[in-house]
Motif scaffolding. Structure first.
Motif, mmCIF file in Angstrom:
data_model
loop_
_atom_site.group_PDB
_atom_site.id
_atom_site.type_symbol
_atom_site.label_atom_id
_atom_site.label_comp_id
_atom_site.label_asym_id
_atom_site.label_seq_id
_atom_site.Cartn_x
_atom_site.Cartn_y
_atom_site.Cartn_z
ATOM 1 N N GLY A 4 0.768 -1.234 0.000
ATOM 2 C CA GLY A 4 0.000 0.000 0.000
ATOM 3 C C GLY A 4 0.801 1.286 0.000
ATOM 4 N N LEU A 5 2.082 1.219 -0.367
ATOM 5 C CA LEU A 5 2.897 2.431 -0.453
ATOM 6 C C LEU A 5 2.937 2.910 -1.902
ATOM 7 C CD1 LEU A 5 5.780 1.462 1.975
ATOM 8 C CD2 LEU A 5 3.665 2.675 2.466
ATOM 9 N N SER A 6 3.119 4.204 -2.091
ATOM 10 C CA SER A 6 2.934 4.792 -3.420
ATOM 11 C C SER A 6 3.975 4.321 -4.426
ATOM 12 C CB SER A 6 2.941 6.323 -3.320
ATOM 13 O OG SER A 6 4.141 6.778 -2.710
ATOM 14 N N ASP A 7 5.233 4.163 -3.998
ATOM 15 C CA ASP A 7 6.274 3.736 -4.919
ATOM 16 C C ASP A 7 7.499 3.284 -4.113
ATOM 17 O OD1 ASP A 7 7.464 6.116 -4.023
ATOM 18 O OD2 ASP A 7 6.833 7.231 -5.800
ATOM 19 N N GLN A 8 8.559 2.908 -4.826
ATOM 20 C CA GLN A 8 9.753 2.407 -4.158
ATOM 21 C C GLN A 8 10.405 3.485 -3.290
ATOM 22 O OE1 GLN A 8 12.465 0.256 -6.676
ATOM 23 N NE2 GLN A 8 14.141 0.330 -5.195
ATOM 24 N N ALA A 9 10.349 4.738 -3.726
ATOM 25 C CA ALA A 9 10.938 5.815 -2.940
ATOM 26 C C ALA A 9 10.219 5.965 -1.596
ATOM 27 C CB ALA A 9 10.881 7.124 -3.712
ATOM 28 N N HIS A 10 8.898 5.826 -1.621
ATOM 29 C CA HIS A 10 8.120 5.878 -0.379
ATOM 30 C C HIS A 10 8.516 4.724 0.538
ATOM 31 C CE1 HIS A 10 3.841 6.163 1.585
ATOM 32 N NE2 HIS A 10 4.822 6.474 2.412
ATOM 33 N N LEU A 11 8.653 3.534 -0.032
ATOM 34 C CA LEU A 11 9.082 2.376 0.753
ATOM 35 C C LEU A 11 10.454 2.620 1.371
ATOM 36 C CD1 LEU A 11 8.907 -0.624 1.656
ATOM 37 C CD2 LEU A 11 9.921 -1.225 -0.554
ATOM 38 N N THR A 12 11.374 3.153 0.583
ATOM 39 C CA THR A 12 12.735 3.380 1.080
ATOM 40 C C THR A 12 12.736 4.335 2.264
ATOM 41 O OG1 THR A 12 13.711 2.950 -1.092
ATOM 42 C CG2 THR A 12 15.019 4.242 0.457
ATOM 43 N N ARG A 13 12.024 5.445 2.146
ATOM 44 C CA ARG A 13 11.978 6.418 3.240
ATOM 45 C C ARG A 13 11.349 5.815 4.494
ATOM 46 N NH1 ARG A 13 10.067 9.643 -0.961
ATOM 47 N NH2 ARG A 13 7.947 9.487 -0.124
ATOM 48 N N ALA A 14 10.206 5.179 4.330
ATOM 49 C CA ALA A 14 9.484 4.652 5.491
ATOM 50 C C ALA A 14 10.228 3.490 6.130
ATOM 51 C CB ALA A 14 8.079 4.215 5.063
ATOM 52 N N PHE A 15 10.817 2.621 5.322
ATOM 53 C CA PHE A 15 11.551 1.461 5.833
ATOM 54 C C PHE A 15 12.758 1.914 6.650
ATOM 55 C CE2 PHE A 15 14.144 -2.347 5.704
ATOM 56 C CZ PHE A 15 13.224 -3.391 5.688
ATOM 57 N N ALA A 16 13.490 2.888 6.116
ATOM 58 C CA ALA A 16 14.684 3.376 6.810
ATOM 59 C C ALA A 16 14.337 4.065 8.123
ATOM 60 C CB ALA A 16 15.461 4.321 5.905
ATOM 61 N N GLN A 17 13.212 4.758 8.167
ATOM 62 C CA GLN A 17 12.807 5.439 9.394
ATOM 63 C C GLN A 17 12.516 4.455 10.522
ATOM 64 O OE1 GLN A 17 9.525 7.729 7.920
ATOM 65 N NE2 GLN A 17 10.808 9.470 7.344
ATOM 66 N N ARG A 18 12.119 3.239 10.184
ATOM 67 C CA ARG A 18 11.758 2.262 11.206
ATOM 68 C C ARG A 18 12.835 1.226 11.479
ATOM 69 N NH1 ARG A 18 7.818 4.669 8.955
ATOM 70 N NH2 ARG A 18 5.897 5.109 10.088
ATOM 71 N N TYR A 19 13.650 0.913 10.471
ATOM 72 C CA TYR A 19 14.661 -0.126 10.655
ATOM 73 C C TYR A 19 16.086 0.377 10.484
ATOM 74 C CZ TYR A 19 10.591 -3.158 10.365
ATOM 75 O OH TYR A 19 9.360 -3.743 10.588
ATOM 76 N N GLY A 20 16.265 1.640 10.085
ATOM 77 C CA GLY A 20 17.599 2.209 9.997
ATOM 78 C C GLY A 20 18.427 1.694 8.843
ATOM 79 N N ILE A 21 17.769 1.170 7.823
ATOM 80 C CA ILE A 21 18.482 0.604 6.688
ATOM 81 C C ILE A 21 17.548 0.652 5.484
ATOM 82 C CG2 ILE A 21 17.702 -1.757 7.186
ATOM 83 C CD1 ILE A 21 20.440 -2.769 6.327
ATOM 84 N N THR A 22 18.103 0.800 4.279
ATOM 85 C CA THR A 22 17.246 0.829 3.101
ATOM 86 C C THR A 22 16.727 -0.574 2.788
ATOM 87 O OG1 THR A 22 19.042 0.423 1.541
ATOM 88 C CG2 THR A 22 18.587 2.724 2.134
ATOM 89 N N PRO A 23 15.586 -0.692 2.096
ATOM 90 C CA PRO A 23 15.076 -2.010 1.716
ATOM 91 C C PRO A 23 16.061 -2.813 0.874
ATOM 92 C CG PRO A 23 13.405 -0.329 1.376
ATOM 93 C CD PRO A 23 14.675 0.391 1.708
ATOM 94 N N VAL A 24 16.730 -2.152 -0.060
ATOM 95 C CA VAL A 24 17.678 -2.860 -0.931
ATOM 96 C C VAL A 24 18.849 -3.410 -0.126
ATOM 97 C CG1 VAL A 24 19.297 -2.579 -2.840
ATOM 98 C CG2 VAL A 24 17.011 -1.576 -2.983
ATOM 99 N N ARG A 25 19.369 -2.600 0.777
ATOM 100 C CA ARG A 25 20.492 -3.069 1.592
ATOM 101 C C ARG A 25 20.062 -4.201 2.522
ATOM 102 N NH1 ARG A 25 24.693 1.002 4.384
ATOM 103 N NH2 ARG A 25 24.792 1.549 2.187
ATOM 104 N N TYR A 26 18.889 -4.056 3.123
ATOM 105 C CA TYR A 26 18.369 -5.137 3.981
ATOM 106 C C TYR A 26 18.253 -6.439 3.191
ATOM 107 C CZ TYR A 26 15.041 -8.020 6.521
ATOM 108 O OH TYR A 26 14.431 -9.081 7.151
ATOM 109 N N GLN A 27 17.685 -6.369 2.001
ATOM 110 C CA GLN A 27 17.503 -7.562 1.188
ATOM 111 C C GLN A 27 18.840 -8.210 0.837
ATOM 112 O OE1 GLN A 27 15.891 -7.281 -2.960
ATOM 113 N NE2 GLN A 27 14.231 -8.518 -2.092
ATOM 114 N N LYS A 28 19.838 -7.387 0.494
ATOM 115 C CA LYS A 28 21.156 -7.936 0.164
ATOM 116 C C LYS A 28 21.789 -8.618 1.373
ATOM 117 C CE LYS A 28 22.346 -4.859 -3.675
ATOM 118 N NZ LYS A 28 23.258 -3.816 -4.173
ATOM 119 N N GLN A 29 21.584 -8.052 2.548
ATOM 120 C CA GLN A 29 22.165 -8.651 3.763
ATOM 121 C C GLN A 29 21.552 -10.009 4.072
ATOM 122 O OE1 GLN A 29 21.965 -5.868 7.008
ATOM 123 N NE2 GLN A 29 23.548 -4.546 6.160
ATOM 124 N N VAL A 30 20.224 -10.076 4.110
ATOM 125 C CA VAL A 30 19.593 -11.340 4.514
ATOM 126 C C VAL A 30 19.654 -12.381 3.423
ATOM 127 C CG1 VAL A 30 18.092 -10.210 6.198
ATOM 128 C CG2 VAL A 30 17.257 -10.563 3.878
#
Length: 276
Positions: free
Chosen positions: A246-272
């Motif tokens: 339900g987020l508008s686009d990838q940029a929205h996901l990146t901002r919101a994800f980083a605010q809560r987990y302190g890491i970008t979605p792409v970086r998180y995905q590469k780590q796990v």
């Protein structure tokens, strides 16, 4: 990582995640944070960890806590919480997140529940810290499985076996939380949520905030970002993950994800995904 923007205002700050195929439902995490303040978020898993240095301040179940070095933090699933530094140097910590069903399967005990969110006791925290560090560094599946068993044995005396639903007897807002989870990608209105609780919109809003110390929108965002975390760990592209929660686009996901987990979605995905 090229193309991944910096998230933390302090260069020495970092956050790292790991998952392993032989430990389903388990996520490992290590971080050092000095200036960043995490917005309300949830892991919908048991979150257990230790403060290695410095001190952390966090809000959990309506109370404010300060966790200094050699503190043991124990959070139950589906509980919104925040996090920020309580001292100039920030705080360094490590966590393990375990899904409730996997906790029950691993231990044979159902209804794990931690009554205390914080214990500041070096005799409890230091052995757990050592086991968490060894689990992070272990290089074989058998070693990781053995260390996880040791960790759970250390935690068992600190938990009590009580079903959350039986303990709290249920609440009208349970239906609201279920509605939020079932409609992550939908444009939800306040009137819809109030109807789930059989309250007027403004009475509902006041009562909800008094119970959870967040707004319904903050809780919805926490659920959206946690679901995004699960989808990213499965390897789905960030753009499609954004749309599915339900987020508008990838940029929205990146901002919101980083605010809560302190890491970008792409970086998180590469780590796990890289750990696997």
């Amino acid at each position: 990582m090229e193309g991944v923007p910096a998230i933390f205002p302090c260069e020495k700050d970092r956050a790292q995640f790991r998952q392993h195929d032989e430990l389903p439902g388990v996520e490992l995490y290590q971080a050092h944070i000095s200036r960043y303040a995490f917005e309300p978020h949830t892991h919908e898993a048991f979150g257990i960890g230790t403060i290695e240095s410095g001190a952390q301040r966090f809000r959990y179940r309506g109370a404010q806590y300060t966790a200094p070095r050699h503190s043991l933090v124990m959070m139950n699933p589906d509980e919104l919480h925040t996090g920020e530094s309580a001292c100039e140097e920030g705080w360094r910590y490590q966590m393990i997140y375990i899904q409730p069903d996997d906790m029950a399967q691993l231990t044979g005990d159902r209804g794990w529940w931690f009554s205390e969110a914080l214990r500041t006791d070096v005799r409890l925290a230091l052995p757990l810290s050592q086991t968490l560090s060894a689990l992070w560094q272990a290089e074989s599946p058998l070693a990781r499985q053995s260390l996880l068993g040791e960790l759970l044995a250390q935690l068992r005396p600190l938990a009590r076996m009580a079903e959350k639903g039986k303990e709290e007897g249920g609440h009208r807002f349970d239906r609201v939380r279920d509605y939020l989870r079932d409609n992550l990608a939908e444009p939800i209105r306040l009137e819809e949520l109030a109807a789930q609780a059989a309250l007027s919109p403004w009475h509902f809003l006041r009562a909800f905030r008094a119970r959870y110390h967040v707004t319904p929108h903050q809780m919805l965002m926490a659920y959206r970002l946690y679901q995004a975390k699960l989808l990213l760990a499965r390897g789905l592209p960030a753009a499609s993950v954004a749309a599915s929660v339900g987020l508008s686009d990838q940029a929205h996901l990146t901002r919101a994800f980083a605010q809560r987990y302190g890491i970008t979605p792409v970086r998180y995905q590469k780590q796990v995904r890289g750990a696997r």
